[in-house]
Design a protein around this motif. Structure first.
Motif, PDB file in Angstrom:
ATOM      1  N   ARG A  10       0.678  -1.155   0.112  1.00 16.67           N
ATOM      2  CA  ARG A  10      -0.087   0.155   0.023  1.00 16.67           C
ATOM      3  C   ARG A  10       0.764   1.127   0.139  1.00 16.67           C
ATOM      4  O   ARG A  10       0.507   2.263  -0.447  1.00 16.67           O
ATOM      5  N   LEU A  11       1.864   1.349   0.798  1.00 13.36           N
ATOM      6  CA  LEU A  11       2.971   2.377   0.742  1.00 13.36           C
ATOM      7  C   LEU A  11       3.455   2.640  -0.647  1.00 13.36           C
ATOM      8  O   LEU A  11       3.605   3.776  -1.155  1.00 13.36           O
ATOM      9  N   HIS A  12       3.812   1.572  -1.420  1.00 14.14           N
ATOM     10  CA  HIS A  12       4.399   1.451  -2.891  1.00 14.14           C
ATOM     11  C   HIS A  12       3.218   2.176  -3.512  1.00 14.14           C
ATOM     12  O   HIS A  12       3.786   2.987  -4.513  1.00 14.14           O
ATOM     13  N   ARG A  13       1.970   1.568  -3.460  1.00 14.61           N
ATOM     14  CA  ARG A  13       1.111   2.209  -4.396  1.00 14.61           C
ATOM     15  C   ARG A  13       0.586   3.777  -4.147  1.00 14.61           C
ATOM     16  O   ARG A  13       0.649   4.405  -5.202  1.00 14.61           O
ATOM     17  N   ALA A  14       0.478   4.198  -3.057  1.00 13.68           N
ATOM     18  CA  ALA A  14       0.485   5.449  -2.720  1.00 13.68           C
ATOM     19  C   ALA A  14       1.670   6.423  -3.237  1.00 13.68           C
ATOM     20  O   ALA A  14       0.991   7.317  -3.952  1.00 13.68           O
ATOM     21  N   ILE A  34       1.035  17.699  -2.203  1.00 16.10           N
ATOM     22  CA  ILE A  34       1.342  16.497  -3.116  1.00 16.10           C
ATOM     23  C   ILE A  34       2.983  16.396  -2.870  1.00 16.10           C
ATOM     24  O   ILE A  34       3.437  15.239  -2.451  1.00 16.10           O
ATOM     25  N   ALA A  35       4.043  17.425  -2.749  1.00 21.20           N
ATOM     26  CA  ALA A  35       5.226  17.311  -2.584  1.00 21.20           C
ATOM     27  C   ALA A  35       5.449  16.667  -1.143  1.00 21.20           C
ATOM     28  O   ALA A  35       6.474  15.987  -0.871  1.00 21.20           O
ATOM     29  N   LEU A  40       7.144  12.659   2.730  1.00 19.47           N
ATOM     30  CA  LEU A  40       6.877  11.610   3.927  1.00 19.47           C
ATOM     31  C   LEU A  40       6.931  10.179   3.412  1.00 19.47           C
ATOM     32  O   LEU A  40       7.472   9.417   4.123  1.00 19.47           O
ATOM     33  N   LEU A  41       6.283   9.824   2.325  1.00 19.52           N
ATOM     34  CA  LEU A  41       6.240   8.269   1.978  1.00 19.52           C
ATOM     35  C   LEU A  41       7.645   7.798   1.412  1.00 19.52           C
ATOM     36  O   LEU A  41       7.835   6.755   1.814  1.00 19.52           O
ATOM     37  N   GLU A  42       8.469   8.689   0.870  1.00 18.63           N
ATOM     38  CA  GLU A  42       9.716   8.212   0.586  1.00 18.63           C
ATOM     39  C   GLU A  42      10.500   7.943   1.967  1.00 18.63           C
ATOM     40  O   GLU A  42      11.290   6.911   1.817  1.00 18.63           O
ATOM     41  N   GLN A  43      10.619   8.833   2.672  1.00 18.40           N
ATOM     42  CA  GLN A  43      11.161   8.608   3.961  1.00 18.40           C
ATOM     43  C   GLN A  43      10.834   7.360   4.672  1.00 18.40           C
ATOM     44  O   GLN A  43      11.406   6.523   5.245  1.00 18.40           O
ATOM     45  N   VAL A  44       9.374   7.023   4.836  1.00 18.58           N
ATOM     46  CA  VAL A  44       8.938   5.706   5.517  1.00 18.58           C
ATOM     47  C   VAL A  44       9.365   4.605   4.591  1.00 18.58           C
ATOM     48  O   VAL A  44       9.577   3.674   5.414  1.00 18.58           O
TER      49      VAL A  44
END
Length: 62
Positions: A10-14, A34-35, A40-44
């Motif tokens: 799910r993280l990858h899809r988001a 969006i940025a 944040l998702l890249e850090q997680v």
């Protein structure tokens, strides 16, 4: 095995959906959101990779 059952799917899809968003058509505040979400998702994602603990030079002070 269903790929949706793998850790981080799910993280990858988001992250993939955010990266495919055409931000040129958005207004300033939406571009900023969006940025920030992408960052944040890249850090997680970096923290949740199975090999992340092996690759980091970070130390934890007790």
């Amino acid at each position: 095995m269903d790929p949706r059952d793998t850790p981080g799917y799910r993280l990858h899809r988001a992250l993939s959906n955010l990266n495919s968003t055409d931000i040129e058509q958005l207004d300033g505040p939406d571009r900023k959101r969006i940025a920030e979400a992408t960052t944040l998702l890249e850090q997680v994602e970096l923290l949740t990779r199975p090999s992340a603990s092996e690759e980091t030079d970070a130390t934890v002070d007790s």
